[in-house]
Design an enzyme around this catalytic site. Structure first.
Site, PDB file in Angstrom:
ATOM      1  N   ARG A  68       8.690  14.883   1.382  1.00 41.47           N
ATOM      2  CA  ARG A  68       9.298  15.351   2.632  1.00 41.47           C
ATOM      3  C   ARG A  68       9.178  14.239   3.671  1.00 41.47           C
ATOM      4  O   ARG A  68       8.073  13.780   3.961  1.00 41.47           O
ATOM      5  CB  ARG A  68       8.574  16.614   3.123  1.00 41.47           C
ATOM      6  CG  ARG A  68       9.078  17.064   4.460  1.00 41.47           C
ATOM      7  CD  ARG A  68       8.478  18.371   4.964  1.00 41.47           C
ATOM      8  NE  ARG A  68       9.026  18.582   6.282  1.00 41.47           N
ATOM      9  CZ  ARG A  68       8.308  18.786   7.384  1.00 41.47           C
ATOM     10  NH1 ARG A  68       7.000  18.906   7.337  1.00 41.47           N
ATOM     11  NH2 ARG A  68       8.908  18.909   8.548  1.00 41.47           N
ATOM     12  N   HIS A 112      12.517  15.785  13.479  1.00 44.33           N
ATOM     13  CA  HIS A 112      11.060  15.816  13.666  1.00 44.33           C
ATOM     14  C   HIS A 112      10.792  15.207  15.050  1.00 44.33           C
ATOM     15  O   HIS A 112      10.120  14.187  15.188  1.00 44.33           O
ATOM     16  CB  HIS A 112      10.368  15.056  12.533  1.00 44.33           C
ATOM     17  CG  HIS A 112       8.934  15.459  12.299  1.00 44.33           C
ATOM     18  ND1 HIS A 112       8.479  15.978  11.105  1.00 44.33           N
ATOM     19  CD2 HIS A 112       7.842  15.424  13.103  1.00 44.33           C
ATOM     20  CE1 HIS A 112       7.172  16.228  11.175  1.00 44.33           C
ATOM     21  NE2 HIS A 112       6.771  15.898  12.388  1.00 44.33           N
ATOM     22  N   GLU A 157       8.814  22.295  13.313  1.00 44.65           N
ATOM     23  CA  GLU A 157       7.965  22.868  14.361  1.00 44.65           C
ATOM     24  C   GLU A 157       8.644  23.005  15.725  1.00 44.65           C
ATOM     25  O   GLU A 157       8.272  22.328  16.694  1.00 44.65           O
ATOM     26  CB  GLU A 157       6.681  22.027  14.507  1.00 44.65           C
ATOM     27  CG  GLU A 157       5.896  21.933  13.211  1.00 44.65           C
ATOM     28  CD  GLU A 157       4.469  21.404  13.388  1.00 44.65           C
ATOM     29  OE1 GLU A 157       4.157  20.873  14.468  1.00 44.65           O
ATOM     30  OE2 GLU A 157       3.668  21.560  12.450  1.00 44.65           O
ATOM     31  N   ASN A 289       4.084  25.069   8.158  1.00 45.44           N
ATOM     32  CA  ASN A 289       3.092  24.032   8.452  1.00 45.44           C
ATOM     33  C   ASN A 289       1.820  24.730   8.912  1.00 45.44           C
ATOM     34  O   ASN A 289       1.827  25.429   9.934  1.00 45.44           O
ATOM     35  CB  ASN A 289       3.587  23.100   9.565  1.00 45.44           C
ATOM     36  CG  ASN A 289       4.790  22.267   9.141  1.00 45.44           C
ATOM     37  OD1 ASN A 289       5.262  22.367   8.003  1.00 45.44           O
ATOM     38  ND2 ASN A 289       5.281  21.452  10.047  1.00 45.44           N
ATOM     39  N   TYR A 291      -2.408  24.413   9.666  1.00 45.28           N
ATOM     40  CA  TYR A 291      -3.604  23.584   9.834  1.00 45.28           C
ATOM     41  C   TYR A 291      -4.863  24.389  10.127  1.00 45.28           C
ATOM     42  O   TYR A 291      -5.921  24.104   9.612  1.00 45.28           O
ATOM     43  CB  TYR A 291      -3.384  22.542  10.951  1.00 45.28           C
ATOM     44  CG  TYR A 291      -2.404  21.476  10.537  1.00 45.28           C
ATOM     45  CD1 TYR A 291      -2.821  20.381   9.800  1.00 45.28           C
ATOM     46  CD2 TYR A 291      -1.047  21.591  10.837  1.00 45.28           C
ATOM     47  CE1 TYR A 291      -1.921  19.414   9.369  1.00 45.28           C
ATOM     48  CE2 TYR A 291      -0.133  20.630  10.417  1.00 45.28           C
ATOM     49  CZ  TYR A 291      -0.586  19.541   9.687  1.00 45.28           C
ATOM     50  OH  TYR A 291       0.314  18.594   9.248  1.00 45.28           O
ATOM     51  N   GLU A 351       3.563  21.381   5.402  1.00 44.82           N
ATOM     52  CA  GLU A 351       2.496  20.498   5.893  1.00 44.82           C
ATOM     53  C   GLU A 351       1.179  21.232   5.800  1.00 44.82           C
ATOM     54  O   GLU A 351       1.081  22.408   6.177  1.00 44.82           O
ATOM     55  CB  GLU A 351       2.688  20.123   7.371  1.00 44.82           C
ATOM     56  CG  GLU A 351       3.765  19.118   7.626  1.00 44.82           C
ATOM     57  CD  GLU A 351       3.873  18.731   9.110  1.00 44.82           C
ATOM     58  OE1 GLU A 351       2.867  18.833   9.854  1.00 44.82           O
ATOM     59  OE2 GLU A 351       4.976  18.346   9.516  1.00 44.82           O
TER      60      GLU A 351
HETATM   61  C1  FCB Z   1       2.147  18.615  12.905  1.00 49.94           C
HETATM   62  C2  FCB Z   1       3.292  17.635  12.927  1.00 49.94           C
HETATM   63  C3  FCB Z   1       3.056  16.365  12.153  1.00 49.94           C
HETATM   64  C4  FCB Z   1       1.618  15.895  12.300  1.00 49.94           C
HETATM   65  C5  FCB Z   1       0.646  17.022  12.037  1.00 49.94           C
HETATM   66  C6  FCB Z   1      -0.791  16.616  12.097  1.00 49.94           C
HETATM   67  O1  FCB Z   1       2.192  19.396  14.048  1.00 49.94           O
HETATM   68  O2  FCB Z   1       4.462  18.233  12.424  1.00 49.94           O
HETATM   69  O3  FCB Z   1       3.983  15.412  12.580  1.00 49.94           O
HETATM   70  O4  FCB Z   1       1.456  15.300  13.514  1.00 49.94           O
HETATM   71  O5  FCB Z   1       0.884  18.061  12.917  1.00 49.94           O
END
Ligand code: FCB
Length: 444
Positions: A68, A112, A157, A289, A291, A351
């Site tokens: 990607r 992006h 995002e 995405n 985290y 992500e």
């Molecule tokens: C996300 C973004 C990516 C990167 C990660 C850590 O929010 O999409 O570009 O910065 O975080």
């Protein structure tokens, strides 16, 4: 995990460099870095623009099924619309061929966050005309690559581009206004909805969008904390998930924004009749995405991301170096919620990853065991959801390479490959070798 897609992700501004190469135009991130609001710029970044062949070879060695990346709008249309820059398209054409030669499926993202500055000068995403420019750009790219690229992602995002870029002003273009943010978010969504049929008409088989999330949970069982969590979830998640999946803007949030004086009237001003139908163009997959997750208390406020890292003897324990708590269980829970509430037919984790600054040791190794632990626990969290029927079909590590982490600069390192930003030298980390083995094992 038989036909599961294993991948890695990057984005144009974070890795390409080549700011002035091949007729590239100026983007809002070029302008933002020039204004001194970032510790470093992406002018050179990982120099992927020149070193892409080496990077594709590293991907082949890693054994990923899919890559990607994002396309820089300003390479294709330096002024955002109008004159097409063939040299910019040539770069992605070669990259796509290089990937396909290695049996790696390209998953390009159109946006992006690197809007052409020429469009920003005319109002950027607050201007409805930018939606037409985005469709023109999507048609140009699919027109050139659509014979070989079958999977497409419209936006990355939208929450970040909308609210960090137009409300908090900490990301490009650095605006700070609710009026701008609500308009920008709407036009981003509309541009997604209109790009879906445009991409299909150009030959795309599968089109999706990569939505971010902050999974929120109440810090206590108090009514106030529960209400604050619901609001935060509306602000941070539902505002985008609901319209993309045909539910329109969440009514509680529209009412709350109106009550807080962010707009007057029945709906946000940019929202014209018919827009929500276009925004809800059916997608073939949802990119997620993920985290971290966040406890919400009414005292802290219901529209702030600022969690801070708890004080203590080892403040980073249980957190990555971004200060983000490590919470894989919340990923499983959110995948179930996506399935229940929005029911996409297919989900890809587009992500997931962690920042640790582990460097190259005296033996030339990068022993990033923390990253391995993070990835392992999150892949397990995905497998748990999948085993109970959530249609998760792939997983992309953020990121292939250490790269420019936006306003954090180069000090935050998310890569499975270490990059020396002085020389450009790439060194695969332990996590790279681990991921290669993990992929192999899944195919047995
Ligand atoms: C996300 C973004 C990516 C990167 C990660 C850590 O929010 O999409 O570009 O910065 O975080």
């Amino acid at each position: 995990m038989g036909d599961f897609v294993w991948g890695a992700a990057t984005s144009a501004y974070q890795i390409e460099g080549g700011r002035f190469a091949g007729g590239k135009g100026e983007s809002i991130w070029d302008r933002f870095s020039d204004s001194g609001r970032m510790p470093e710029s992406g002018d050179v970044a990982c120099d992927h623009y020149n070193r892409w062949e080496e990077d594709v070879a590293l991907m082949a060695e890693l054994g990923i099924d899919a890559y990607r990346f994002s396309i820089a709008w300003t390479r294709v249309l330096p002024d955002g619309r109008g004159t097409l820059n063939q040299a910019g398209l040539d770069f992605y054409d070669r990259l796509v061929d290089g990937l396909l030669t290695e049996g790696i499926t390209p998953y390009p993202t159109l946006y992006h966050w690197d809007l052409p500055q020429a469009l920003e000068d005319e109002g950027g995403w607050t201007n409805r005309a930018t939606v037409d420019a985005f469709v023109e750009y999507a048609e140009a790219v699919v027109g050139r690559l659509g014979d070989r690229v079958t999977n497409w992602i419209t936006h990355n995002e939208p929450w970040v581009a909308t609210f960090l870029g137009h409300l908090e002003g900490v990301f490009a273009p650095g605006r700070q206004s609710w009026t701008d943010a609500l308009a920008a978010g709407h036009h981003i969504l509309l541009s997604h909805g209109r790009a879906v049929p445009a991409l299909r008409a150009g030959g795309a088989d599968r089109v999706g969008i990569a939505l971010d999330c902050r999974v929120a949970f109440p810090a206590s069982e108090s009514t106030e904390d529960i209400a604050a969590t619901r609001h935060f979830d509306g602000f941070r998640n539902r505002w985008f998930y609901d319209p993309v999946f045909g539910k329109g803007y969440p009514a509680d949030m529209v009412a709350a924004y109106r009550d807080r004086g962010r707009f007057a009237g029945d709906t946000i001003p940019a929202n014209r009749p018919g827009d929500l139908d276009e925004i809800a163009a059916p997608v073939d997959f949802l990119g997620l995405n993920y985290y971290t997750s966040i406890p919400i208390s009414a005292a802290r406020g219901d529209e702030t991301e600022d969690t801070g890292v708890p004080a203590g003897p080892n403040p980073l324990e249980g957190h990555t170096e971004m200060g983000w708590p490590i919470t894989p269980d919340a990923l499983t829970a959110f995948l179930h919620r996506i399935d229940d509430e929005w029911s996409p037919s297919s989900i890809y984790i587009t992500e997931n990853g962690a920042s640790y600054s582990t460097g190259v040791d005296a033996n030339g190794r990068v022993p990033d065991q923390e990253r391995i632990d993070y990835l392992d626990s999150h892949i397990a969290a995905v497998a748990t959801a999948r085993a109970s029927g959530v249609p998760v079909d792939g997983y992309f590590v953020w990121s292939l390479l250490d790269n420019l982490e936006w306003v954090e600069g180069y000090r935050q390192r998310f890569g499975m490959i270490h990059v020396d930003h002085g020389t450009g030298t790439r060194t695969p980390k332990d996590s790279y070798h681990w991921y290669r083995d993990r992929i192999k094992e899944s195919r047995r």
